[in-house]
Design an enzyme around this catalytic site. Structure first.
Site, PDB file in Angstrom:
ATOM      1  N   GLU A  22      -4.423  -6.412  -2.754  1.00 27.81           N
ATOM      2  CA  GLU A  22      -3.060  -6.463  -2.234  1.00 27.81           C
ATOM      3  C   GLU A  22      -3.149  -7.161  -0.879  1.00 27.81           C
ATOM      4  O   GLU A  22      -3.770  -6.637   0.039  1.00 27.81           O
ATOM      5  CB  GLU A  22      -2.527  -5.025  -2.093  1.00 27.81           C
ATOM      6  CG  GLU A  22      -1.043  -4.927  -1.891  1.00 27.81           C
ATOM      7  CD  GLU A  22      -0.563  -3.464  -1.738  1.00 27.81           C
ATOM      8  OE1 GLU A  22       0.522  -3.163  -2.214  1.00 27.81           O
ATOM      9  OE2 GLU A  22      -1.287  -2.644  -1.130  1.00 27.81           O
ATOM     10  N   HIS A  25      -5.938  -5.611   1.445  1.00 32.40           N
ATOM     11  CA  HIS A  25      -6.068  -4.209   1.037  1.00 32.40           C
ATOM     12  C   HIS A  25      -6.829  -4.131  -0.279  1.00 32.40           C
ATOM     13  O   HIS A  25      -6.287  -4.407  -1.345  1.00 32.40           O
ATOM     14  CB  HIS A  25      -4.653  -3.597   0.917  1.00 32.40           C
ATOM     15  CG  HIS A  25      -4.642  -2.167   0.537  1.00 32.40           C
ATOM     16  ND1 HIS A  25      -3.606  -1.554  -0.103  1.00 32.40           N
ATOM     17  CD2 HIS A  25      -5.578  -1.200   0.718  1.00 32.40           C
ATOM     18  CE1 HIS A  25      -3.885  -0.292  -0.312  1.00 32.40           C
ATOM     19  NE2 HIS A  25      -5.076  -0.052   0.173  1.00 32.40           N
ATOM     20  N   ASN A  66       0.869   1.808  -2.644  1.00 34.57           N
ATOM     21  CA  ASN A  66       0.823   3.200  -2.175  1.00 34.57           C
ATOM     22  C   ASN A  66       2.206   3.756  -1.864  1.00 34.57           C
ATOM     23  O   ASN A  66       2.424   4.959  -1.927  1.00 34.57           O
ATOM     24  CB  ASN A  66      -0.078   3.316  -0.941  1.00 34.57           C
ATOM     25  CG  ASN A  66      -1.549   3.291  -1.331  1.00 34.57           C
ATOM     26  OD1 ASN A  66      -1.887   3.424  -2.505  1.00 34.57           O
ATOM     27  ND2 ASN A  66      -2.428   3.107  -0.349  1.00 34.57           N
ATOM     28  N   SER A 112      -4.589   0.592   4.809  1.00 34.37           N
ATOM     29  CA  SER A 112      -3.673   0.842   3.694  1.00 34.37           C
ATOM     30  C   SER A 112      -2.396   1.508   4.192  1.00 34.37           C
ATOM     31  O   SER A 112      -1.495   1.767   3.414  1.00 34.37           O
ATOM     32  CB  SER A 112      -4.348   1.723   2.643  1.00 34.37           C
ATOM     33  OG  SER A 112      -4.819   2.909   3.230  1.00 34.37           O
TER      34      SER A 112
END
Ligand code: 3HC
Length: 695
Positions: A448, A436, A486, A415
């Site tokens: 993702e 992800h 993120n 990530s």
């Protein structure tokens, strides 16, 4: 065969009139389809050679609902309610023949028919609530008359797709057809004519309505029981009110009330946001530079490296899709522990009655464990899910490159790390991609997907298709720090930390975001996920965060240690504000020279959300995400952004990008800080008085 219009045809077969809708892709009820059904039924009624009429669809499905693209446009004749009225009033029995999905207006049309037959693989439902609406063509009035009020409440407020065998048991389907659907429907039609069975008009059936009247507290109880599930949403309450009208008013008046409640929702922002989201999700599946006919790699087996929480969850997705998984760990002990957790997770679902023992056994039979990396040499895809360390990952990918067969996809669940660099550790970077998953990986819908500079079109297309197969919603992004999700989250975390230092209470920050519609606020989320995870990442990067670091230095990692930003009573997950944390914050503020002040809810919300929107603008400018709506899909499915607000960029458009831009400048002069410098794209949109939707 006679063409009624471009989309609907009529033919007499064996004494039965067959009206066929052919409007790809999903036979949605556009104006042409509605007019065609009306014309088709009228043709059947007028045809002296037929004694019954079958309504069926060509292509992959029965009518999947109203044509959502027509919402918000001026209504055109004939309306759906009128068409359904014509069907119900037919003096010859009309039989709906259902395959694929009969949804929304599609099921409402079928409920206007006198009988319904379906193939066993069909599904029926009223999913309007998922579009922020209610069934507006008689569904809330007819469904309770067939299945009873309690079941209608469940089905209409959940939007559940009911498999035909269950719908048959509920009385929604009269007969399940084996073999050819239209032949079966014609045979059924002839049978009911021969038996002289009545024209069943659901609008006349009141037994189930009378039954519901005996339990006056039914609706309030339902509201109470589901308050948590409905929190923030407007549509479920209107669905309930409309079903209440079915009980309290005669059918025709109930229809009028249903229309009022429908129109109220249709005009509101939530329905618009949810419909926007429906199309956004489908749009996200398309990658502009990956043609539709790109050849796919056949994925028949998978290898997962790492049997920790992430690896285990990832493996479960594949098992449930029937894809065998080999899971790899460095020690037998870690492997046993990981496999045991997978078993326990499934057993818990079985004990809750949500999974059969048979299915659990089937899933587990597809799982193999090993401590030898060489054992995954023949799999079609490998997903590495170990801790975040570039050197270790590069070493693993170097080994995979030597071990795995040519043509296998090599994916990482990182990530944070640069996947181009990981790909460069192999001689086949075009086969390397980021997948992800979000924790818990067997539950969260978002996947993702991260393409590198080198990832091939075929690998991307395969991973998009694979995501769908394992029940995920994929969004393709490019490599940058934190990728898309993120990277934006970091902006919110940063503000949340600053807010508590400046004087906001932890529980106030969490409350404001919860009330906005998130499942929980950032501090409760940190406590749930484990504060030590981000602490270790910060340590690795040499980054400091005074309060967050102090909390972790005291071993307050969150729920798992009984304390984090909050404290937790033994065995409880309820966060309790903790004076100790308040002291830590005050001390940190003093050391940082921050004067604490009272902060309003409005400031908390804007400061948490606007820097995220600004970051979204940067992400789009840099081409890290393909479209603004992709970012919204990531936030709704990966981070619990309330779907009725559409996603961060849709919300920005609702508030007005210009207003956000002006607020950013105000915060910049009041607070300083680079985070308040508007991204050039945000500035451009604001100055042109445009929104993300215009990109
Ligand atoms: N109106 C317009 N377009 C629709 C549509 C609809 N009701 N349903 C699907 N489409 C379009 C999709 O946007 C997609 O277009 P694209 O290919 O250009 O992206 C295409 O049809 C195929 O759809 P999917 O990719 O979703 O195909 P799937 O096979 O995966 O799923 C489906 C099919 C289950 C029917 C799914 O499309 C679906 O759930 N559709 C919506 C069903 C729905 O919500 N119906 C209720 C509508 S509201 C209503 O009926 C109000 C009434 O009460 C008055």
């Amino acid at each position: 065969m006679t063409a009624i219009n471009d989309l609907v045809s009529y033919e007499a077969r064996d004494g039965v009139g067959v009206v066929t809708i052919d409007s790809p892709p999903v036979n949605a009820l556009s104006q042409g389809v509605r007019a065609g059904i009306k014309g088709g039924i009228e043709a059947g009624v007028a045809d002296n050679n037929v004694s019954a009429i079958v309504l069926t669809c060509a292509g992959r499905t029965f009518i999947a609902g109203a044509d959502i693209t027509e919402f918000g446009k001026p209504p055109t004749e004939p309306g759906l309610k009128e068409v359904i009225g014509i069907i119900e009033a037919s003096n010859k029995p009309v039989i709906a023949a259902i395959h694929g999905t009969a949804l929304g207006g599609g099921l409402e049309t079928a409920l206007g028919c006198h009988y319904r037959v379906a193939v066993a693989s069909a599904k029926v439902g009223l999913p309007e609530v998922k579009l922020g609406l209610l069934p507006g063509a008689g569904g809330t009035q007819r469904l309770p008359r067939v299945v009873g009020v309690p079941i209608a409440l469940d089905l209409i407020t959940s939007g559940e797709h009911v498999p035909a065998p269950k719908a048959h048991k509920l009385g929604l389907i009269d007969e399940l057809v084996d073999g050819d659907l239209v032949d079966g429907a014609i045979a059924f039609a002839k049978k009911i004519v021969a038996e002289g069975r009545p024209l069943v008009k659901i609008s006349d059936q009141n037994d189930k309505i009378e039954e519901a009247k005996k339990t006056p507290g039914l609706f309030d109880e339902f509201r109470k029981k589901n308050a948590r599930r409905f929190r923030g949403f407007e549509a479920p309450e209107n669905c309930i009110k409309s079903i209440e009208a079915a009980v309290n008013l005669p059918f025709d008046e109930g229809l009028v009330r249903e229309r009022e409640l429908f129109s109220e929702l249709l005009a509101g922002e939530q329905a618009k946001a949810q419909q926007y989201f429906f199309f956004s999700e489908r749009q996200a599946a398309k990658i502009p530079d990956v043609p539709k006919d790109t050849p796919l790699i056949d994925i028949k087996s998978a290898g997962v490296i790492g049997a920790g929480t992430m690896g285990g969850g990832i493996a479960m997705n594949f098992l449930q899709a029937g894809i065998p998984v080999i899971i790899v760990e460095t020690s037998q002990e870690a492997l046993d522990r990981g496999i045991e957790i997978i078993k326990k997770n499934y057993a818990a679902t079985v004990s809750k009655g949500r999974l059969s023992q048979e299915k659990m056994d089937k899933y587990l039979s597809l799982l193999t464990g090993t401590t030898q990396l060489e054992d995954i040499k023949d799999v079609d895809i490998v997903i590495e899910a170990i801790f975040e360390n570039m050197e270790v990952k590069k070493e693993i990918f170097g080994k995979l490159d030597k071990i795995c067969k040519q043509g296998a996809i090599l994916a990482t669940n990182t990530s944070t790390l640069d996947i181009d660099e990981i790909g460069a550790a192999t001689t086949r970077p075009e086969y390397v991609i980021g997948l992800h998953f979000f924790s818990p990986a067997n539950v969260m819908k978002l996947l993702e997907e991260v393409r590198t500079q080198k990832t091939s079109a075929s690998v991307m297309a395969t991973c998009m298709a694979l995501a769908k197969k394992i029940g995920k919603v994929p969004v393709m992004v490019r490599v940058c720090e934190g990728f898309t999700g993120n990277r934006m989250l970091a902006k919110r975390t940063d503000q949340a930390q600053k807010l508590i230092l400046e004087g906001a209470k932890i529980e106030d920050v969490d409350r404001v975001l919860y009330d906005f519609g998130f499942p929980m606020g950032p501090f409760a989320m940190g406590d749930l996920a484990g504060n030590d995870v981000s602490w270790r990442i910060r340590q690795g990067k040499g980054v400091k965060s005074p309060v967050a670091d102090a909390i972790c230095e005291l071993g307050r990692f969150g729920q798992k240690t009984g304390a984090g930003y909050y404290r937790y009573e033994a065995g409880s997950r309820t966060p309790q504000p903790d004076p100790v944390v308040e002291e830590i914050i005050e001390k940190a503020a003093k050391e940082a020279g921050v004067t604490r002040r009272k902060i309003t809810d409005e400031e908390i919300l804007k400061r948490c959300i606007y820097p995220m929107i600004n970051e979204a603008a940067k992400i789009l400018e840099e081409g890290m995400a393909t479209r603004a709506s992709d970012i919204d899909v990531i936030w709704v499915y990966g981070y619990g952004w309330p779907i009725y607000r559409g996603g961060p960029t849709r919300y920005a458009d609702h508030i007005g990008v210009e207003n956000i831009y002006n607020d950013m400048l105000r915060f910049k002069s009041a607070l300083g800080g680079e985070e308040w410098t508007p991204a050039p794209l945000l500035e451009k949109l604001a100055k042109e008085k445009k929104g993300f939707k215009d990109l």
